[in-house]
Design a protein around this motif. Sequence first.
Motif, PDB file in Angstrom:
ATOM      1  N   TYR A 258      36.845  49.995  44.819  1.00  0.00           N
ATOM      2  CA  TYR A 258      36.918  51.418  44.487  1.00  0.00           C
ATOM      3  C   TYR A 258      35.657  52.188  44.847  1.00  0.00           C
ATOM      4  CZ  TYR A 258      40.781  49.451  41.887  1.00  0.00           C
ATOM      5  OH  TYR A 258      41.917  48.760  41.550  1.00  0.00           O
ATOM      6  N   GLY A 259      34.703  51.513  45.494  1.00  0.00           N
ATOM      7  CA  GLY A 259      33.495  52.190  45.956  1.00  0.00           C
ATOM      8  C   GLY A 259      32.638  52.742  44.838  1.00  0.00           C
ATOM      9  N   LEU A 260      32.616  52.076  43.694  1.00  0.00           N
ATOM     10  CA  LEU A 260      31.841  52.567  42.555  1.00  0.00           C
ATOM     11  C   LEU A 260      30.367  52.212  42.713  1.00  0.00           C
ATOM     12  CD1 LEU A 260      34.172  51.609  39.555  1.00  0.00           C
ATOM     13  CD2 LEU A 260      34.075  53.773  40.800  1.00  0.00           C
ATOM     14  N   SER A 261      29.514  53.070  42.181  1.00  0.00           N
ATOM     15  CA  SER A 261      28.080  52.785  42.159  1.00  0.00           C
ATOM     16  C   SER A 261      27.790  51.712  41.122  1.00  0.00           C
ATOM     17  CB  SER A 261      27.296  54.057  41.798  1.00  0.00           C
ATOM     18  OG  SER A 261      27.581  54.450  40.465  1.00  0.00           O
ATOM     19  N   LEU A 324      42.512  52.496  40.305  1.00  0.00           N
ATOM     20  CA  LEU A 324      41.396  52.246  39.400  1.00  0.00           C
ATOM     21  C   LEU A 324      41.838  52.320  37.944  1.00  0.00           C
ATOM     22  CD1 LEU A 324      38.425  51.744  38.765  1.00  0.00           C
ATOM     23  CD2 LEU A 324      38.013  54.206  39.054  1.00  0.00           C
ATOM     24  N   THR A 325      42.612  53.345  37.600  1.00  0.00           N
ATOM     25  CA  THR A 325      43.055  53.502  36.211  1.00  0.00           C
ATOM     26  C   THR A 325      43.925  52.336  35.778  1.00  0.00           C
ATOM     27  OG1 THR A 325      43.007  55.917  36.413  1.00  0.00           O
ATOM     28  CG2 THR A 325      44.299  54.988  34.603  1.00  0.00           C
ATOM     29  N   VAL A 326      44.879  51.957  36.637  1.00  0.00           N
ATOM     30  CA  VAL A 326      45.760  50.834  36.322  1.00  0.00           C
ATOM     31  C   VAL A 326      44.944  49.552  36.170  1.00  0.00           C
ATOM     32  CG1 VAL A 326      47.557  49.327  37.276  1.00  0.00           C
ATOM     33  CG2 VAL A 326      47.827  51.811  37.346  1.00  0.00           C
ATOM     34  N   ALA A 327      44.024  49.324  37.105  1.00  0.00           N
ATOM     35  CA  ALA A 327      43.213  48.110  37.062  1.00  0.00           C
ATOM     36  C   ALA A 327      42.396  48.044  35.779  1.00  0.00           C
ATOM     37  CB  ALA A 327      42.299  48.049  38.277  1.00  0.00           C
ATOM     38  N   LEU A 328      41.736  49.130  35.425  1.00  0.00           N
ATOM     39  CA  LEU A 328      40.873  49.134  34.251  1.00  0.00           C
ATOM     40  C   LEU A 328      41.673  48.926  32.975  1.00  0.00           C
ATOM     41  CD1 LEU A 328      37.915  49.486  33.427  1.00  0.00           C
ATOM     42  CD2 LEU A 328      38.385  51.909  33.070  1.00  0.00           C
TER      43      LEU A 328
END
Length: 427
Positions: A258-261, A324-328
């Motif tokens: 997801y390219g998160l920092s 991202l929402t589903v994964a989290l």
Amino acid sequence: MQTRFRWATIVLIVVLIVINYIDRSAVSYAVQPLQQEFGISTAQYGIISSAFAIGYMVFAFLSGPLVDKYGPRKVLLVAITIFSIATALVPLAGGFVGLLLIRIILGAGEAPAFPAATRTVSRWLPRAERGFALALIGGVAVSGSLLIAGPVLTNLIGVVGWRGMFWVMAVLGIAWAAVAIGLLRNTPSESPRVNEAERAFIAAGQDIEESENRSGGVDWRSLLTNRNLWIVAVGYFSWGFMFWGFMYWLPQFLSTSYGLSIKAVGAFSIAPWAAGVVGALVGGFLVDRVYRRTQSIRSRFTIMGCALLLSGASLIPVFVDPTLTVALVFISLGVGFGFVTGGIWWVASIDAEPGQPGSAAGFADAAFALAGIVAPAVMGFIVSSTGTFTSGFVVMSALAAIGALLMLFATREPARRETPTRSVEEV
């Protein structure tokens, strides 16, 4: 009036597990300075990480018999001294070989914690109180330590430097040992802080094997032919694969997918372990409540089987619609349901072998540690060969389903010998 010193003993063990887990994760917060100081490559760091699990697996199995023979007090005092010294030696390792040996010693020193905790609970608590206590020890303390390890260790590095961080953690371990010398005893009968009313209450809820508090050699035939104990080990490996897989790979999954920092990864990574705290508390409350109503040991396996089934099923949306929402949300649900079993593994180990609970717990813990070796390697192979984490999540779900089905349909209600009942008034 009945004293309640048994719960002070449980709190002491919970603190030990928190120190234990923060110590083992400390090296991951000092990767860059260790690589710069000792010339450690990324591949060598991976080997160093695995070395801990190897030392842990071997000595988890061996420490169980030692706990049953010598008692948890003596074994834990020696163990925490060893792993505190190993923690203090990390900044002085000198290079790859030194770090490798120190991590093996650290794993060996931390291995007796859960076998000793299991025997302590079996001797200090009646059967009906063990679920909540072991949920605190095997669930809340583990997931809670993962929640606080990042802030605690990074702040320590900011204040005393990366070397000082290891030394502070080592001092905390020695401080625990100093307190334990004064407070920790193998059984309630050895403690001057427990009155006769509390001793009678504890004994009334135990099997004969537990109240006898026998020590001596391990009955390997009984241990290795115990059907329920083998199912506990397989189930714990199944849950361990998911636990270790997310512990080692969740940050990279979030960042690469997801390219998160790094900061965002740290924030998002909190949710699954917070769900684990909730799940562990629910599991501890549920297993004690159901047992009080049913007096059925198989009820432990039913709860664990249902929780593992829900844990595995929770990951299905992650590889079907991996936003991202589903994964989290669904990874958090998977970890939360998994942690419902967090303390019940140890309850089930006691139930399977009440006469030698340390050995039984060591057997189960070795299976969990084996998952700690297998899961990171399998997940790494899957990611490197496929470029995604999808197949890894499928393996997690499949193993959870296998463990769940065994616990739901293959376990047996063991025969028990209850202690002769004595009322508190008779004491």
